[in-house]
Write a protein that holds these residues in place. Structure first.
Motif, PDB file in Angstrom:
ATOM      1  N   MET A 117       0.936  -1.263  -0.140  1.00  0.00           N
ATOM      2  CA  MET A 117      -0.076  -0.010  -0.043  1.00  0.00           C
ATOM      3  C   MET A 117       0.930   1.193   0.039  1.00  0.00           C
ATOM      4  N   ALA A 118       2.215   1.180   0.791  1.00  0.00           N
ATOM      5  CA  ALA A 118       3.166   2.404   0.755  1.00  0.00           C
ATOM      6  C   ALA A 118       3.640   2.566  -0.460  1.00  0.00           C
ATOM      7  N   SER A 122       0.622   5.310  -1.398  1.00  0.00           N
ATOM      8  CA  SER A 122       1.171   6.580  -1.090  1.00  0.00           C
ATOM      9  C   SER A 122       2.304   6.375   0.157  1.00  0.00           C
ATOM     10  N   ASP A 123       3.441   6.852   0.036  1.00  0.00           N
ATOM     11  CA  ASP A 123       4.429   6.544   1.136  1.00  0.00           C
ATOM     12  C   ASP A 123       4.093   7.268   2.492  1.00  0.00           C
ATOM     13  N   LYS A 124       3.105   8.323   2.418  1.00  0.00           N
ATOM     14  CA  LYS A 124       2.824   9.123   3.616  1.00  0.00           C
ATOM     15  C   LYS A 124       2.128   8.272   4.600  1.00  0.00           C
ATOM     16  N   ILE A 125       1.747   6.801   4.174  1.00  0.00           N
ATOM     17  CA  ILE A 125       1.262   6.255   5.090  1.00  0.00           C
ATOM     18  C   ILE A 125       1.976   5.525   6.174  1.00  0.00           C
ATOM     19  N   ARG A 126       3.147   5.551   5.891  1.00  0.00           N
ATOM     20  CA  ARG A 126       4.460   4.917   6.707  1.00  0.00           C
ATOM     21  C   ARG A 126       4.473   6.099   7.951  1.00  0.00           C
ATOM     22  N   GLY A 127       4.753   5.222   9.104  1.00  0.00           N
ATOM     23  CA  GLY A 127       5.174   5.873  10.421  1.00  0.00           C
ATOM     24  C   GLY A 127       3.658   5.895  11.201  1.00  0.00           C
ATOM     25  N   HIS A 128       3.884   6.781  12.182  1.00  0.00           N
ATOM     26  CA  HIS A 128       2.904   6.743  13.133  1.00  0.00           C
ATOM     27  C   HIS A 128       1.769   7.915  13.040  1.00  0.00           C
ATOM     28  N   GLY A 129       1.981   8.753  12.006  1.00  0.00           N
ATOM     29  CA  GLY A 129       1.215   9.654  11.687  1.00  0.00           C
ATOM     30  C   GLY A 129       1.318  10.926  12.196  1.00  0.00           C
ATOM     31  N   GLN A 145      -2.988  15.128   0.615  1.00  0.00           N
ATOM     32  CA  GLN A 145      -3.741  14.389  -0.445  1.00  0.00           C
ATOM     33  C   GLN A 145      -5.076  13.528  -0.114  1.00  0.00           C
ATOM     34  N   PRO A 146      -5.943  13.617  -1.207  1.00  0.00           N
ATOM     35  CA  PRO A 146      -7.266  12.834  -0.686  1.00  0.00           C
ATOM     36  C   PRO A 146      -7.033  11.629  -0.327  1.00  0.00           C
ATOM     37  N   ARG A 147      -6.139  10.953  -1.227  1.00  0.00           N
ATOM     38  CA  ARG A 147      -6.107   9.243  -1.015  1.00  0.00           C
ATOM     39  C   ARG A 147      -5.354   8.864   0.320  1.00  0.00           C
ATOM     40  N   ILE A 148      -4.780  10.138   1.213  1.00  0.00           N
ATOM     41  CA  ILE A 148      -4.470   9.717   2.680  1.00  0.00           C
ATOM     42  C   ILE A 148      -5.693   9.514   3.425  1.00  0.00           C
ATOM     43  N   ALA A 149      -6.731  10.330   3.217  1.00  0.00           N
ATOM     44  CA  ALA A 149      -7.813  10.070   4.078  1.00  0.00           C
ATOM     45  C   ALA A 149      -8.474   8.520   4.082  1.00  0.00           C
ATOM     46  N   VAL A 150      -8.114   7.875   3.048  1.00  0.00           N
ATOM     47  CA  VAL A 150      -8.437   6.456   2.880  1.00  0.00           C
ATOM     48  C   VAL A 150      -7.598   5.633   3.250  1.00  0.00           C
ATOM     49  N   LEU A 151      -6.187   5.891   2.808  1.00  0.00           N
ATOM     50  CA  LEU A 151      -5.156   4.755   2.844  1.00  0.00           C
ATOM     51  C   LEU A 151      -4.575   4.806   4.317  1.00  0.00           C
ATOM     52  N   LYS A 152      -4.415   5.869   4.791  1.00  0.00           N
ATOM     53  CA  LYS A 152      -3.929   5.592   6.302  1.00  0.00           C
ATOM     54  C   LYS A 152      -4.746   4.998   7.378  1.00  0.00           C
ATOM     55  N   PRO A 153      -5.962   5.145   7.330  1.00  0.00           N
ATOM     56  CA  PRO A 153      -6.987   4.350   8.519  1.00  0.00           C
ATOM     57  C   PRO A 153      -7.073   2.898   7.934  1.00  0.00           C
ATOM     58  N   THR A 154      -6.986   2.663   6.778  1.00  0.00           N
ATOM     59  CA  THR A 154      -7.079   1.349   6.360  1.00  0.00           C
ATOM     60  C   THR A 154      -5.418   0.465   6.521  1.00  0.00           C
TER      61      THR A 154
END
Length: 672
Positions: A117-118, A122-129, A145-154
């Motif tokens: 997924m990262a 998006s590699d922005k989902i890596r780490g603790h936020g 980015q809009p996709r962060i709102a989906v990828l990060k919680p998932t």
């Protein structure tokens, strides 16, 4: 014929108000205040748009709360599916599985999914936020980015649901921030307003996760906003309150952890031991922070693409899960047991060692998960271990105060840590012990460690974040305190050539009349009102035969008023690209009110970048110059003498009585 440039206060020139100032102050101070109220200045600057931005925080807070609820449900669903083999939303933990091999396999599979997924999402989902949210605010214009709102919680749900020893708060902070940022990106707002809405979404997500609105607001102020202003506080507060109200029907309104039952009266010795607990909590915070970035450095040396690192981190989690299964997952049940004293010594030591190791080592792999819940568990375990040695106060007392200490040391936000523990447990009687412990841990952490686990990643990316907040010294000084008088001015009908010749003669004469000391010259009309300005550079490079009147050559003056702050002037200088401003009077705001109706608009002085630096110098002097203002004088000892004979004592008493009696005046003698 060109008149001589006039020094302020000469017979041919009306003395400007700036020449009638109080004497210059001693070094290190400013001119005395003149005692006039400045009606246009206030404690806060509140633009009308604050109301609209605050209103937008209501739907953002509600949306962030629903996302937080959805994330917690998704974590439960993935946990049930991964370790029990059936879909469901019931409360379960990885240790409930009947197949111990899943404790090793599922974290690895979860890490593989997160790596994919990262890389391809998006590699922005890596780490603790948290570092990602801070970076977005610092250098990203608060745009997510809009996709962060989906990828990060998932990705967080997958990481935690497959056994990751993390919390959901970091990802929901990033996700809530994404919601606020996306809402702001749909509107025409400033970058600061977009930041306020991003942080409002982050605080709302955190408040909904822990039912802790006040701690969420404090975390936003201490770590995300980088300011304390109504324009940012109000949206954050409204969003946090809204999220807390929305989460109630879904997750309940009571404290997340209760049962410590701290008594009202605590033995004095326990307060002293809170200092010891703070020291150990601070040392644990230092060790945990070092462990995370030691792990990150190790992963950086691997000859593998970073996409595979979360799977390796998952293997570390799996090994730890085989040793202590209850260390996997969020672990709210274990935290509750630690805070109520319902844990065994084996569990306490297992959590303290295993949870710390697998959390720190796996987080360095770049997987997705938060830091707060693990710190709750580790801090509680540390306090429970201390409770085996320290005197008994109440069940879970030492776990509670150590939890506050670890938060104060790891996050370097002691107020947030204290209030967090209060809202999680509703144990108001533990306030003083928690303040002692959290402050001690905070002192140790900031003294021995330059960066926290939340900011070290930013420093490694070349960004600097200062978490010290203070009032800008430019905001507390007014122009009239530091401005200097105008020494030279020109008439509007004087020619540029004559002025140039005058400057050159002054230069040849070693500037006998200090004409060249001034770099900005006001051009005045016949009523001494400002027409424009010319610079020394313009006049020195002009043709001595140029017949152009200075009124045509003069540029529009960028001016200041004596009752404005230096911060306002600094912003004006930056906006216009100048380093010097003329100070002119203001209608109704004259420093020296008098019968002249034309005082407003008259040139009073000049203020430059040098004066702004002087205000900074005063601030530095107050910060670094140490002095003793009061001294204690030792009483003088009377000379020791041999005791006097009785006759001498009697004579001395008589003399004292005569000296103490009031003498008669001449009038008393005549009337007597």
């Amino acid at each position: 014929m060109l008149p001589s440039p006039r020094p302020a206060g000469s017979p041919s020139t009306r003395p400007s108000p700036s020449t009638r100032k109080s004497p210059s102050p001693p070094a290190g101070g400013t001119r005395p205040h003149v005692g006039l109220k400045v009606p246009h200045l206030g404690d806060f600057h509140v633009p009308p748009r604050v109301v609209a931005i605050t209103a937008l925080a209501v739907p953002i807070g509600a949306a962030a709360a629903l996302v937080a609820v959805g994330l917690l449900k998704l974590i439960a669903f993935i946990t049930n599916l991964s370790f029990l083999g059936r879909p469901g939303f019931g409360d379960t933990v990885p240790g409930d599985t009947a197949h111990r091999s899943l404790l090793l396999v599922m974290p690895v599979l979860g890490g593989l999914v997160i790596g994919l997924m990262a890389r391809y999402g998006s590699d922005k989902i890596r780490g603790h936020g948290m570092p990602e949210a801070i970076e977005s605010i610092l250098v990203g214009g608060s745009k997510v980015q809009p996709r962060i709102a989906v990828l990060k919680p998932t990705s967080a749900a997958i990481s935690i649901g497959t056994g990751g020893p993390f919390g959901a708060e970091g990802p929901i902070i990033m996700t809530g921030g994404a919601i606020g940022s996306l809402a702001a990106q749909l509107l025409r707002v400033t970058t600061d307003e977009r930041k306020a809405l991003l942080v409002a979404g982050s605080a709302a997500g955190m408040a909904a996760t822990f039912n802790a609105p006040l701690a969420s607001i404090l975390l936003a102020v201490e770590l995300l906003l980088f300011e304390w202003r109504p324009r940012s506080y109000l949206p954050v507060a409204v969003a946090a309150v809204t999220a807390t109200l929305v989460r109630g029907p879904f997750l309940g309104d009571g404290p997340l952890f209760g049962g410590a039952h701290v008594p009202v009266h605590i033995a004095p010795a326990a307060y002293g031991l809170c200092v010891v607990a703070g020291v150990t909590a601070g040392l644990l915070a230092l060790g945990a922070t070092a462990l995370v970035y030691f792990s990150e450095d190790l992963f950086e040396r691997l000859p593998l693409h970073w996409m595979w690192w979360p799977a390796i981190g998952g293997a570390i989690i799996g090994v730890g899960g085989l040793i202590e299964p209850r260390a996997l997952g969020v672990g709210y049940g274990v935290i509750g047991g630690l805070l109520t004293g319902h844990t065994t010594t084996g569990l306490i030591l297992g959590i303290l060692v295993v949870k710390t190791l697998i959390w720190g080592l796996s987080l360095g792999s770049g997987t997705s998960g938060g830091v707060l819940a693990p710190m709750f568990m580790v801090g509680g375990a540390l306090g429970a271990a201390e409770g085996l040695v320290f005197p008994h106060v109440s069940p879970g007392f030492w776990a509670l105060v150590s939890l506050a200490g670890v938060l104060g040391g790891v996050m370097r936000s002691p107020l947030t840590g204290i209030v967090f523990c209060l809202e999680l447990t509703h144990e108001l009687n533990a306030v003083i012990p928690m303040v002692i412990t959290a402050s001690t841990a905070y002192l140790l952490s900031v003294t021995l460690l330059k960066r926290s686990v939340l900011t070290e990643k930013l420093a490694r990316r070349g960004l600097h974040l200062s978490r010290e907040y203070s009032v800008d010294p430019l905001e507390v000084h007014l122009v009239r305190q530091l401005e200097t008088p105008v020494a030279v001015s020109f008439r509007h009908d004087e020619t540029a050539g004559a002025a140039t010749a005058r400057l050159r003669r002054a230069h040849d004469a070693a500037d006998a009349d200090r004409l060249l000391a001034q770099r900005l010259y006001p051009v005045l009309d016949e009523h001494d009102r400002l027409v424009g300005v010319v610079t020394r550079r313009e006049l020195l490079h002009a043709d001595p035969a140029d017949p152009t009147p200075l009124a045509e050559l003069a540029a529009t003056a960028v001016t200041a008023h004596p009752d404005e702050t230096l911060r306002t002037l600094a912003n004006r200088m930056a906006r216009h690209g100048v380093t010097r401003l003329l100070v002119v009077g203001r209608d109704g705001g004259r420093r020296d009110p008098g019968p002249e109706a034309g005082d407003a608009g008259r040139v009073e002085g000049i203020i430059s970048l040098r004066h702004l630096l002087e205000a900074r110098r005063i601030d530095l002097h107050e910060e670094h110059h140490a002095e003793r203002l009061l001294r204690l004088r030792r009483p003088r000892r009377a000379a020791t003498a041999a005791p006097a004979p009785p006759a001498v004592k009697a004579v001395g008493a008589t003399v004292s009585a005569v000296a103490a009696a009031p003498a008669k005046t001449a009038a008393d003698a005549l009337t007597g």
